[in-house]
Design a protein around this motif. Structure first.
Motif, PDB file in Angstrom:
ATOM      1  N   GLY A 208       4.889   7.801   5.253  1.00  0.00           N
ATOM      2  CA  GLY A 208       3.576   7.636   4.641  1.00  0.00           C
ATOM      3  C   GLY A 208       2.917   8.998   4.465  1.00  0.00           C
ATOM      4  N   SER A 209       1.679   8.994   3.994  1.00  0.00           N
ATOM      5  CA  SER A 209       0.835  10.191   3.913  1.00  0.00           C
ATOM      6  C   SER A 209       1.326  11.229   2.896  1.00  0.00           C
ATOM      7  N   MET A 210       0.611  12.368   2.859  1.00  0.00           N
ATOM      8  CA  MET A 210       0.994  13.461   1.958  1.00  0.00           C
ATOM      9  C   MET A 210       2.294  14.138   2.417  1.00  0.00           C
TER      10      MET A 210
ATOM     11  N   GLU B 195       1.225   7.214  -6.583  1.00  0.00           N
ATOM     12  CA  GLU B 195       0.284   8.306  -6.861  1.00  0.00           C
ATOM     13  C   GLU B 195       0.858   9.663  -6.438  1.00  0.00           C
ATOM     14  N   GLU B 196       1.490   9.698  -5.282  1.00  0.00           N
ATOM     15  CA  GLU B 196       2.052  10.957  -4.790  1.00  0.00           C
ATOM     16  C   GLU B 196       3.177  11.476  -5.700  1.00  0.00           C
TER      17      GLU B 196
ATOM     18  N   ALA C 246      -1.317   3.791   4.999  1.00  0.00           N
ATOM     19  CA  ALA C 246      -0.436   4.524   4.077  1.00  0.00           C
ATOM     20  C   ALA C 246      -0.774   6.019   4.040  1.00  0.00           C
ATOM     21  N   GLU C 247      -2.066   6.354   4.168  1.00  0.00           N
ATOM     22  CA  GLU C 247      -2.476   7.748   4.011  1.00  0.00           C
ATOM     23  C   GLU C 247      -2.281   8.577   5.282  1.00  0.00           C
ATOM     24  N   SER C 248      -1.945   7.924   6.388  1.00  0.00           N
ATOM     25  CA  SER C 248      -1.878   8.624   7.671  1.00  0.00           C
ATOM     26  C   SER C 248      -0.422   8.880   8.071  1.00  0.00           C
TER      27      SER C 248
ATOM     28  N   TRP D 175       0.597   4.065  -2.834  1.00  0.00           N
ATOM     29  CA  TRP D 175       0.354   5.439  -2.350  1.00  0.00           C
ATOM     30  C   TRP D 175       1.392   6.394  -2.950  1.00  0.00           C
TER      31      TRP D 175
ATOM     32  N   SER E 182       0.835  -1.214   0.000  1.00  0.00           N
ATOM     33  CA  SER E 182       0.000   0.000   0.000  1.00  0.00           C
ATOM     34  C   SER E 182       0.868   1.263   0.000  1.00  0.00           C
TER      35      SER E 182
END
Ligand code: SIN
Length: 500
Positions: free
Chosen positions: A479-481, A133-134, A463-465, A130, A126
């Protein structure tokens, strides 16, 4: 080295659809590298050697770093973000296609159950999808200038060669959480995998090569020689160190890395509080404790380490938790009925026993567990999931991270007391609490001194956090943005005399 791999491990290795994913070599400058000097990797369930792995040297680190430098210069300038995204996407697909095989290898060297291992491979993948995409969203800025006829831009550029040092508790996910963002922005990496679990790392690198990532962009240098690995922290070519592990080692590596002012990400130890207020849904709290205390047999940095339960609900919570814990089936990770694997080594088991002994000697009550189950391999590193009640702050378990399946229950009477107890540690990674009062939820979430807070949930990793700590639990977010920025530098470009 004489290797006497256990019969179940040999059987499991025969089931691999891709036996070529079980590799005991390093990967340096585009080649798989063996060595006459090897170190043993143990199978935690049997205590037997799973296999010998190449024990590479400082010279191998130097070679890997030099190759990574060349790799970075080409990769960062000749690939677009969209091309890097596509490469990561292919790697993701290959990891998912081989998740059963990687899961089996992971169980053999780490001990966790097969369900957890395959779950970890999906979690690892994941991060790859993620950051695939980022990769396309690494935006810079256009800044209104205070000077006439001037435009200020920021460029986000790859930091360069990254030294990646990973732990054994998540042999797959901690590699992808670090290298996927690095590769997404155009960095190259030299990975020092944990000496307990280097096989999973090699399988991931092999699949990355099959995905088409350039051979000089990923390097894997297994070693038992900690001094050799410090080359990653001292080489001026390496521009970034990302480490997950203990606070002591993290501080040591950070000091070394500061000698050449490297960027650092340190994901270090925890001592997570888990608070159950008297207005909590007790069944939900028990469920949350099971998830965050016994994942990976209690060997995660975000595992609840101290359970603070309001006096009014302590008896109910303890009884319900004991009932759930006693349903756990300890055993060989590849057995279908097992829900708790062994610890990674004998030292882990000794630490759990020492924490129990200390607490009981100071008046705590052992509610369940504490011994080695009778039906497991006596040479494996097993200990039954354990619960202590009547725990106080004088006991070692209040200060030290157990990193094992031990849930110590403390009692409190007021919210202020619970928050103070929770924060009375030098660590600040995760914290959890259970309450039905929305105001209390917002207040306590803001008051806990940690990087991650679980409210009415024991599951906080995704993954997003953003994942990372405060205080002595480290610096940086994975992880995350926010994860890409750990592998980028910000360059301000001022364009004058634009006449616009
Ligand atoms: C860790 O224990 O270091 C990582 C745990 C997680 O990603 O949830």
């Amino acid at each position: 080295m004489t290797v006497t791999t256990s019969a179940p491990a040999l059987e499991a290795l025969k089931t691999l659809k891709r036996p070529d994913l079980f590799i005991g070599d390093g990967f340096v400058a585009g080649e798989w590298v063996s060595s006459s000097k090897t170190f043993p990797v143990y199978e935690p369930s049997t205590g037997q050697v799973l296999g010998p792995v190449a024990d590479l040297t400082r010279a191998d680190f130097v070679k890997a770093i030099e190759s990574a430098d060349k790799g970075y210069r080409k990769y960062s300038t000749t690939t677009t973000a969209h091309e890097r995204s596509a490469l990561l996407r292919k790697w993701y697909d290959l990891i998912i296609a081989n998740k059963e095989d990687i899961g089996t290898i992971l169980v053999l060297e780490n001990g966790k159950t097969y369900a957890e291992a395959v779950g970890e491979v999906a979690y690892a993948a994941s991060f790859v999808s993620w950051f695939a995409e980022e990769a396309s969203r690494a935006y810079g800025d256009v800044i209104p200038s205070s000077m006439p006829n001037t435009t200020v831009l920021t460029l986000k550029q790859p930091v360069g060669v990254c030294g990646i040092i990973t732990p054994w508790n998540f042999p797959a996910a901690m590699i992808t959480r670090k290298i996927a963002p690095a590769l997404a922005v155009g960095c190259s990496v030299v990975i020092k995998p944990p000496s307990e679990t280097p096989y999973t790392a090699a399988a991931l690198v092999k699949l990355a090569m099959e995905a088409g990532l350039p051979a000089d962009v990923i390097h894997l240098v297994p070693t038992k020689d900690r001094d050799a690995a410090t080359e990653l922290c001292t080489s001026p070519i390496v521009k970034k160190i990302s480490f997950t592990g203990s606070t002591n080692v993290g501080i040591h590596l950070s000091k070394l890395a500061m000698g050449t002012m490297k960027k650092i990400s340190m994901e270090l130890g925890g001592n997570a509080p888990f608070i159950v207020f008297d207005d909590a849904d007790i069944d939900l709290a028990v469920q949350g404790a099971m998830v965050c205390k016994f994942r990976c047999s209690g060997q995660t940095c975000v595992c609840a380490n101290r359970l603070f339960v309001h006096k009014k609900v302590a008896a109910e919570f303890t009884a319900k938790l004991v009932a759930e814990v006693e349903k756990l089936k300890v055993g060989y990770g590849l057995s279908k009925t097992t829900t708790q694997g062994p610890l990674v080594n004998k030292g882990g088991v000794e630490k759990v026993k020492a924490h129990i002994k200390d607490a009981v000697s100071k008046g705590a009550k052992l509610e369940t567990g504490g011994s080695v189950p009778s039906d497991v391999n006596p040479n494996g590193f097993f200990i039954a999931p354990s619960i202590l009640s009547g725990v106080t702050t004088e006991m070692v378990v209040a200060r030290d991270e157990t990193f094992g399946p031990l849930a110590p229950i403390f009692q409190f009477e007021t919210e202020e007391e619970a928050v103070e107890l929770a924060n009375s540690t030098e660590f600040g990674l995760a914290g959890y609490f259970f309450s039905r009062d929305i105001n209390r939820c917002l207040r306590v979430a803001a008051s806990l001194e940690c990087g991650l807070v679980g409210v009415n949930s024991g599951k906080i990793s995704a993954a997003e956090s953003p994942f990372g700590g405060v205080k002595q639990s480290g610096v940086g977010r994975e992880g995350s943005m926010y994860g890409l920025a750990e592998y980028q530098i910000i360059k301000a470009v001022t364009i004058g005399n634009t006449n616009v």
